[in-house]
Design a protein around this motif. Structure first.
Motif, PDB file in Angstrom:
ATOM      1  N   THR A   2      -4.019   8.887   9.251  1.00 34.57           N
ATOM      2  CA  THR A   2      -4.106   7.392   9.511  1.00 34.57           C
ATOM      3  C   THR A   2      -3.737   6.664   7.996  1.00 34.57           C
ATOM      4  O   THR A   2      -3.819   7.200   7.020  1.00 34.57           O
ATOM      5  CB  THR A   2      -5.507   7.030   9.875  1.00 34.57           C
ATOM      6  OG1 THR A   2      -6.413   7.512   8.895  1.00 34.57           O
ATOM      7  CG2 THR A   2      -5.909   7.903  11.117  1.00 34.57           C
ATOM      8  N   ARG A   3      -3.563   5.469   8.382  1.00 34.76           N
ATOM      9  CA  ARG A   3      -3.384   4.464   7.208  1.00 34.76           C
ATOM     10  C   ARG A   3      -4.749   4.474   6.276  1.00 34.76           C
ATOM     11  O   ARG A   3      -4.472   4.424   4.869  1.00 34.76           O
ATOM     12  CB  ARG A   3      -3.126   3.068   7.571  1.00 34.76           C
ATOM     13  CG  ARG A   3      -1.987   2.939   8.175  1.00 34.76           C
ATOM     14  CD  ARG A   3      -1.549   1.355   8.430  1.00 34.76           C
ATOM     15  NE  ARG A   3      -0.969   0.676   7.445  1.00 34.76           N
ATOM     16  CZ  ARG A   3       0.333   0.771   6.974  1.00 34.76           C
ATOM     17  NH1 ARG A   3       1.055   1.508   7.569  1.00 34.76           N
ATOM     18  NH2 ARG A   3       0.527  -0.026   6.011  1.00 34.76           N
ATOM     19  N   GLN A   4      -5.909   4.918   6.731  1.00 27.83           N
ATOM     20  CA  GLN A   4      -7.225   4.681   5.967  1.00 27.83           C
ATOM     21  C   GLN A   4      -7.013   5.834   5.061  1.00 27.83           C
ATOM     22  O   GLN A   4      -7.406   5.876   3.894  1.00 27.83           O
ATOM     23  CB  GLN A   4      -8.306   4.752   6.778  1.00 27.83           C
ATOM     24  CG  GLN A   4      -9.582   4.386   6.178  1.00 27.83           C
ATOM     25  CD  GLN A   4      -9.768   3.385   5.182  1.00 27.83           C
ATOM     26  OE1 GLN A   4      -9.134   2.076   5.312  1.00 27.83           O
ATOM     27  NE2 GLN A   4      -9.963   3.606   3.928  1.00 27.83           N
ATOM     28  N   GLU A   5      -6.484   7.006   5.948  1.00 26.32           N
ATOM     29  CA  GLU A   5      -6.498   8.401   5.002  1.00 26.32           C
ATOM     30  C   GLU A   5      -5.699   8.102   3.937  1.00 26.32           C
ATOM     31  O   GLU A   5      -6.032   8.622   2.848  1.00 26.32           O
ATOM     32  CB  GLU A   5      -6.343   9.647   6.026  1.00 26.32           C
ATOM     33  CG  GLU A   5      -7.746   9.671   6.823  1.00 26.32           C
ATOM     34  CD  GLU A   5      -7.158  10.726   8.200  1.00 26.32           C
ATOM     35  OE1 GLU A   5      -8.078  11.236   8.817  1.00 26.32           O
ATOM     36  OE2 GLU A   5      -5.986  10.919   8.355  1.00 26.32           O
ATOM     37  N   LEU A   7      -4.641   5.653   2.366  1.00 31.64           N
ATOM     38  CA  LEU A   7      -5.361   4.646   1.415  1.00 31.64           C
ATOM     39  C   LEU A   7      -6.318   5.405   0.652  1.00 31.64           C
ATOM     40  O   LEU A   7      -6.162   5.142  -0.689  1.00 31.64           O
ATOM     41  CB  LEU A   7      -5.685   3.519   2.095  1.00 31.64           C
ATOM     42  CG  LEU A   7      -6.208   2.243   1.071  1.00 31.64           C
ATOM     43  CD1 LEU A   7      -5.989   0.946   1.591  1.00 31.64           C
ATOM     44  CD2 LEU A   7      -7.548   2.433   0.688  1.00 31.64           C
ATOM     45  N   ASP A   8      -7.085   6.010   0.977  1.00 29.19           N
ATOM     46  CA  ASP A   8      -8.141   7.150   0.162  1.00 29.19           C
ATOM     47  C   ASP A   8      -7.355   7.928  -0.690  1.00 29.19           C
ATOM     48  O   ASP A   8      -7.718   7.928  -1.910  1.00 29.19           O
ATOM     49  CB  ASP A   8      -9.039   7.740   1.212  1.00 29.19           C
ATOM     50  CG  ASP A   8      -9.882   6.716   1.964  1.00 29.19           C
ATOM     51  OD1 ASP A   8     -10.162   5.625   1.712  1.00 29.19           O
ATOM     52  OD2 ASP A   8     -10.494   7.250   2.991  1.00 29.19           O
ATOM     53  N   LYS A  11      -5.567   6.026  -3.747  1.00 29.67           N
ATOM     54  CA  LYS A  11      -6.387   5.553  -4.704  1.00 29.67           C
ATOM     55  C   LYS A  11      -6.406   6.663  -5.954  1.00 29.67           C
ATOM     56  O   LYS A  11      -6.671   6.396  -7.039  1.00 29.67           O
ATOM     57  CB  LYS A  11      -7.875   5.318  -4.040  1.00 29.67           C
ATOM     58  CG  LYS A  11      -8.245   3.920  -3.466  1.00 29.67           C
ATOM     59  CD  LYS A  11      -9.711   3.858  -3.471  1.00 29.67           C
ATOM     60  CE  LYS A  11     -10.098   2.803  -2.258  1.00 29.67           C
ATOM     61  NZ  LYS A  11     -11.429   2.663  -2.154  1.00 29.67           N
ATOM     62  N   ASP A  28      -7.339  -2.869  -0.917  1.00 32.94           N
ATOM     63  CA  ASP A  28      -6.845  -3.030   0.286  1.00 32.94           C
ATOM     64  C   ASP A  28      -5.450  -3.124   0.432  1.00 32.94           C
ATOM     65  O   ASP A  28      -4.865  -3.043  -0.585  1.00 32.94           O
ATOM     66  CB  ASP A  28      -7.554  -4.333   1.050  1.00 32.94           C
ATOM     67  CG  ASP A  28      -7.185  -5.563   0.449  1.00 32.94           C
ATOM     68  OD1 ASP A  28      -6.209  -5.707  -0.004  1.00 32.94           O
ATOM     69  OD2 ASP A  28      -7.992  -6.607   0.403  1.00 32.94           O
ATOM     70  N   GLU A  29      -4.820  -3.256   1.605  1.00 33.39           N
ATOM     71  CA  GLU A  29      -3.475  -3.145   1.864  1.00 33.39           C
ATOM     72  C   GLU A  29      -2.740  -4.518   0.952  1.00 33.39           C
ATOM     73  O   GLU A  29      -1.480  -4.176   0.715  1.00 33.39           O
ATOM     74  CB  GLU A  29      -3.086  -3.304   3.269  1.00 33.39           C
ATOM     75  CG  GLU A  29      -3.852  -2.254   4.125  1.00 33.39           C
ATOM     76  CD  GLU A  29      -2.715  -1.522   5.003  1.00 33.39           C
ATOM     77  OE1 GLU A  29      -1.289  -1.825   5.079  1.00 33.39           O
ATOM     78  OE2 GLU A  29      -2.840  -0.504   5.603  1.00 33.39           O
TER      79      GLU A  29
END
Lengths: 86, 229
Positions: A2-5, A7-8, A11, A28-29
């Motif tokens: 997912t996008r959140q994964e 993103l994590d 980082k 954030d995005e």
């Protein structure tokens, strides 16, 4: 992923190149790599190469040029990962 | 002057091994430039970062005029004349002991001419020609991009700083620039420095924007500025 994964994970890719850990924690995005994370432009190629090896993808010139903020980095990574699965 | 762009690379802050890898330099150099490398005697990391600093300077020049511009390093094409960069071994430039003085403020009157190389070359980007001046030492590569061959009207400075965090870099480059502005315009001006939304510096005199175009760069323990009208 997912996008959140992404993103994590992203980082962790960005961490060695920013001294501003507070800004990194809040990404954030819309976070701009240079303006917000104070990443030196001389490290942008490093980030692209680290992302390539982390996600086992190849990022072409046009895509690399777009990777100026976190959202566009996630766009490129997810596009390239999608292509890899085809 | 319609715009100005500069860049500085701290050679102690780059990863030499990584720079030598094809995956790295092919993201910066065009095909033609990779061919060009075979004709130089520069070490590859110096060649790659020289061209990087040129491309970044050109991009900063062009970005001021076109804020939507996206940086594509491989699309800026650097062109060297017959006098292709030759590496002759640079001694260390002792900037540190002189950092408070202005003698390093100009590229042209460095204290140790033997310890550094000046290169003039051109670059093309989106059908435009840019003129580049690079100063290479064992410690750093500094480049200035202009649209004119002559640069008498442009003031430049480089300073080595102790702290390499972005706040210190930013404070140092502003301090040097203000000091130099006051030397160049000693007529009781009251300069201050702001920042445009795109990211380039704006020089104010009293609260009024001046016609002075300025560009800042920092990397590792070095900061560099250039400005002119």
């Amino acid at each position: 992923m997912t996008r959140q994964e992404i993103l994590d994970e992203l980082k962790k890719v960005l961490a060695p190149y920013t001294a501003d850990k507070e800004a990194l924690a809040k990404v954030d995005e819309n976070t701009d790599l240079i303006k917000d994370l104070k990443i030196n432009s001389a490290n942008l190629v490093d980030i692209i190469i680290d992302a390539e090896s982390k996600y086992n993808i190849e990022i072409d010139y046009d895509s690399a040029d777009r990777m100026t903020n976190v959202g566009s980095c996630i766009d490129v990574i997810s596009e390239k990962m999608g292509q890899g699965q085809v | 002057m319609i715009s100005i762009g500069n860049d500085i690379v701290d050679l102690s802050a780059i990863d030499i091994n990584r720079t030598q890898q094809k995956t790295f330099y092919t993201k910066i150099l065009s095909e033609t430039e990779q061919q060009l490398f075979r004709r130089t005697t520069l070490p590859i990391h110096v060649f790659v970062w020289l061209l990087w600093s040129a491309k970044e300077s050109v991009y900063k020049f062009a970005k001021r005029l076109n804020p939507e511009l996206v940086f594509s390093p491989t699309r800026v094409e650097c062109i060297f004349g017959a006098e292709l960069p030759k590496f002759e071994g640079f001694r260390n430039v002792d900037l540190e002991s002189d950092s408070s003085k202005s003698k390093f403020d100009k590229f042209s009157d460095a204290a140790n001419p033997a310890s550094e190389k000046l290169f003039n070359f051109r670059a093309t980007y989106k059908s435009q020609t840019y003129y580049l001046q690079s100063r290479i030492t064992t410690d750093f590569i500094a480049t200035l991009a202009l649209k004119t061959k002559k640069s008498d009207h442009v003031f430049k400075g480089i300073k080595r700083i102790e702290q390499s965090d972005s706040q210190s870099q930013s404070a140092a480059v502003r301090e040097c620039t203000l000091k130099r502005l006051n030397e160049v315009y000693p007529d009781g001006s009251n300069f201050s420095i702001g920042k445009s939304p795109v990211g380039y510096p704006i020089i104010f005199n009293e609260a009024k924007e001046t016609s002075i175009k300025a560009t800042f760069s920092h990397h590792g323990n070095y900061v560099a500025y250039s400005f002119g009208e």
